[in-house]
Write a protein that holds these residues in place. Sequence first.
Motif, PDB file in Angstrom:
ATOM      1  N   ALA A  93       9.302  -8.846 -25.895  1.00 25.23           N
ATOM      2  CA  ALA A  93       8.560  -7.405 -25.952  1.00 25.23           C
ATOM      3  C   ALA A  93       8.801  -6.904 -24.158  1.00 25.23           C
ATOM      4  O   ALA A  93       8.481  -7.761 -23.494  1.00 25.23           O
ATOM      5  N   VAL A  94       9.487  -5.895 -24.186  1.00 26.42           N
ATOM      6  CA  VAL A  94       9.541  -5.301 -22.722  1.00 26.42           C
ATOM      7  C   VAL A  94       8.979  -4.025 -22.532  1.00 26.42           C
ATOM      8  O   VAL A  94       9.183  -3.133 -23.241  1.00 26.42           O
ATOM      9  N   ASP A  95       8.109  -3.601 -21.490  1.00 28.46           N
ATOM     10  CA  ASP A  95       7.505  -2.307 -21.463  1.00 28.46           C
ATOM     11  C   ASP A  95       7.658  -2.067 -20.168  1.00 28.46           C
ATOM     12  O   ASP A  95       7.554  -2.701 -19.152  1.00 28.46           O
ATOM     13  N   LEU A  96       8.477  -1.058 -19.922  1.00 28.30           N
ATOM     14  CA  LEU A  96       8.546  -0.237 -18.597  1.00 28.30           C
ATOM     15  C   LEU A  96       7.399   0.743 -18.399  1.00 28.30           C
ATOM     16  O   LEU A  96       7.414   1.699 -18.834  1.00 28.30           O
ATOM     17  N   LEU A  97       6.826   0.302 -17.302  1.00 30.48           N
ATOM     18  CA  LEU A  97       5.458   1.095 -17.251  1.00 30.48           C
ATOM     19  C   LEU A  97       5.645   2.180 -15.947  1.00 30.48           C
ATOM     20  O   LEU A  97       4.864   3.292 -16.200  1.00 30.48           O
ATOM     21  N   VAL A  98       6.295   1.776 -15.100  1.00 32.75           N
ATOM     22  CA  VAL A  98       6.638   2.691 -13.926  1.00 32.75           C
ATOM     23  C   VAL A  98       8.153   2.646 -13.554  1.00 32.75           C
ATOM     24  O   VAL A  98       8.669   1.809 -13.699  1.00 32.75           O
ATOM     25  N   PHE A  99       8.666   4.050 -13.528  1.00 36.33           N
ATOM     26  CA  PHE A  99      10.006   4.152 -12.980  1.00 36.33           C
ATOM     27  C   PHE A  99      10.195   5.463 -11.996  1.00 36.33           C
ATOM     28  O   PHE A  99      10.636   6.337 -12.719  1.00 36.33           O
ATOM     29  N   THR A 100      10.045   4.917 -10.934  1.00 33.09           N
ATOM     30  CA  THR A 100      10.315   6.094  -9.988  1.00 33.09           C
ATOM     31  C   THR A 100      11.274   5.603  -8.920  1.00 33.09           C
ATOM     32  O   THR A 100      11.486   4.420  -9.031  1.00 33.09           O
ATOM     33  N   PRO A 101      11.639   6.554  -8.052  1.00 37.90           N
ATOM     34  CA  PRO A 101      12.785   5.862  -7.156  1.00 37.90           C
ATOM     35  C   PRO A 101      12.201   4.777  -6.199  1.00 37.90           C
ATOM     36  O   PRO A 101      12.636   4.066  -5.744  1.00 37.90           O
ATOM     37  N   SER A 102      10.876   4.892  -5.803  1.00 39.76           N
ATOM     38  CA  SER A 102      10.226   3.832  -4.797  1.00 39.76           C
ATOM     39  C   SER A 102       9.585   2.740  -5.778  1.00 39.76           C
ATOM     40  O   SER A 102       9.089   1.855  -4.954  1.00 39.76           O
ATOM     41  N   MET A 103       9.396   2.868  -6.937  1.00 45.48           N
ATOM     42  CA  MET A 103       8.669   1.576  -7.496  1.00 45.48           C
ATOM     43  C   MET A 103       9.118   1.523  -9.098  1.00 45.48           C
ATOM     44  O   MET A 103       9.082   2.543  -9.824  1.00 45.48           O
TER      45      MET A 103
ATOM     46  N   VAL B  15      10.821  -2.934  -5.967  1.00 44.38           N
ATOM     47  CA  VAL B  15      11.218  -1.977  -5.196  1.00 44.38           C
ATOM     48  C   VAL B  15      12.441  -1.649  -4.477  1.00 44.38           C
ATOM     49  O   VAL B  15      13.179  -2.749  -4.583  1.00 44.38           O
ATOM     50  N   PRO B  16      13.165  -0.613  -3.956  1.00 41.06           N
ATOM     51  CA  PRO B  16      14.464  -0.535  -3.441  1.00 41.06           C
ATOM     52  C   PRO B  16      14.397  -1.272  -2.312  1.00 41.06           C
ATOM     53  O   PRO B  16      13.469  -1.483  -1.341  1.00 41.06           O
ATOM     54  N   ASN B  17      15.477  -2.163  -1.814  1.00 42.14           N
ATOM     55  CA  ASN B  17      15.684  -2.767  -0.520  1.00 42.14           C
ATOM     56  C   ASN B  17      16.717  -2.124   0.502  1.00 42.14           C
ATOM     57  O   ASN B  17      17.166  -0.900   0.005  1.00 42.14           O
TER      58      ASN B  17
ATOM     59  N   GLU C  32       0.619  -1.180   0.073  1.00 42.51           N
ATOM     60  CA  GLU C  32       0.076   0.053   0.083  1.00 42.51           C
ATOM     61  C   GLU C  32       0.695   1.261   0.009  1.00 42.51           C
ATOM     62  O   GLU C  32       0.355   2.413  -0.426  1.00 42.51           O
ATOM     63  N   ASN C  33       2.104   1.197   0.575  1.00 41.76           N
ATOM     64  CA  ASN C  33       3.045   2.553   0.653  1.00 41.76           C
ATOM     65  C   ASN C  33       3.197   2.691  -0.966  1.00 41.76           C
ATOM     66  O   ASN C  33       4.249   3.742  -0.946  1.00 41.76           O
ATOM     67  N   LEU C  34       3.045   1.778  -1.896  1.00 42.14           N
ATOM     68  CA  LEU C  34       3.848   2.294  -2.975  1.00 42.14           C
ATOM     69  C   LEU C  34       3.424   3.312  -3.875  1.00 42.14           C
ATOM     70  O   LEU C  34       3.871   4.043  -4.520  1.00 42.14           O
ATOM     71  N   VAL C  35       1.965   3.141  -4.260  1.00 45.35           N
ATOM     72  CA  VAL C  35       1.343   3.972  -5.170  1.00 45.35           C
ATOM     73  C   VAL C  35       0.706   5.087  -4.302  1.00 45.35           C
ATOM     74  O   VAL C  35      -0.318   5.191  -3.920  1.00 45.35           O
ATOM     75  N   SER C  36       1.466   6.279  -4.102  1.00 44.68           N
ATOM     76  CA  SER C  36       1.145   7.319  -3.305  1.00 44.68           C
ATOM     77  C   SER C  36       0.052   6.863  -2.153  1.00 44.68           C
ATOM     78  O   SER C  36      -0.855   7.700  -1.908  1.00 44.68           O
ATOM     79  N   ASN C  37       0.624   6.003  -1.467  1.00 47.99           N
ATOM     80  CA  ASN C  37       0.043   5.669  -0.222  1.00 47.99           C
ATOM     81  C   ASN C  37      -1.501   5.084  -0.438  1.00 47.99           C
ATOM     82  O   ASN C  37      -2.403   5.033   0.407  1.00 47.99           O
TER      83      ASN C  37
END
Lengths: 136, 222
Positions: B124-134, B163-165, A81-86
């Motif tokens: 085929a590879v799709d990168l849908l989300v690329f943020t520091p948290s996810m 996710v980052p560990n 739950e904390n991943l997508v803007s909480n």
Amino acid sequence: MAEVIAKNIDNACETAEEFTKIFYKQVDNNRHLSSKLYLDTGLLVWNGNGINGSDKIQKFLMDLPASNHVLKTLDAQPISENLVSNKLSYLIQACGDVSYQNDDTKKPFQQTFVIVAVDGKWKIASDCFRLQVPYS
Amino acid sequence: IGFDVQDNCALPPRQQSFLVDPAGQNLVREFLTQYYAIYDGESRQQLLEAYHEHATMSLAANYLTNDSRNSPTLRLNSYISNSRNIIRITERESRRRYLRAGKLQVVSFLSDLPKTTHDLMGCAVDLLVFTPSMIVLTMNGLYKETTTNGNPMRSFHRTFVIVPNAGGGFCIINDMLYVTNTTKEQEEKAFAAALPVEAAPAPAPPAAPPPRPRRKTPRRRR
């Protein structure tokens, strides 16, 4: 704790069932309403073509030939739950056959959604659609 | 005299890959290369390091519609028996059970699936989300079963949420896999690029150095 997790798993599955029923009905029969299912900032990646934002997604979908999707396989998982803007969010994978107006053959497709709960409504944050064809 | 009905209804051309952020390209390539080096290798146990402690994984499998081919290699028994297709599995208790939770359960489940070699070049590879948290990435492609009679090919669709560990690397927190048979069209083009993935020509680097917040993972233990 475990109780909450179990409930969330049940809820992910039941939401996935409801969501895909609505989603494919709209895409096949009422496509002009489809953009409402996406976040304003939602992303559609259709066979590798990326379309950003619900307005552009709407236009892209309207330009596709009329379709008929038949779902054969569905799976869903809660996303931490904390991943997508909480916000509560689910990962949904839908697979089946699609046929288009210009071609009656049933093409296998696979589609994965990330949906998030925003103000009491489920919205698509990202939608990845792939036909099962060679990509090399 | 005819009617002015829409005549031009071809599908948009398909692309092999989509990157929501070009900065994610290196990380995606390294992640997939390292992950599948282990996944396709001797023992999938080493994937333990690649998964989050509370990772979840599920597999769903199904046959192609109207597939008239008849061969024992087309049987998907080893997948169907574990398939979490919630259209068929309607009881809550079963739906929970078929979702593998925790990295030990996930990796032990993956270890029991048939041994494979993936056609990463044809994926085929799709990168849908690329943020520091996810990070969310989806693959579509095929693999060969290497120790099954007749070495059948299977088509798959797979999504990883990464996710980052705590150690400054990354780990997989959601893994969702779909397996079906390959179409004839897929088989004709399968493994067309005979080069191993390491020998692939490096794609053009992104204009700016990618903001690499953390070290890449999973790392192969020797």
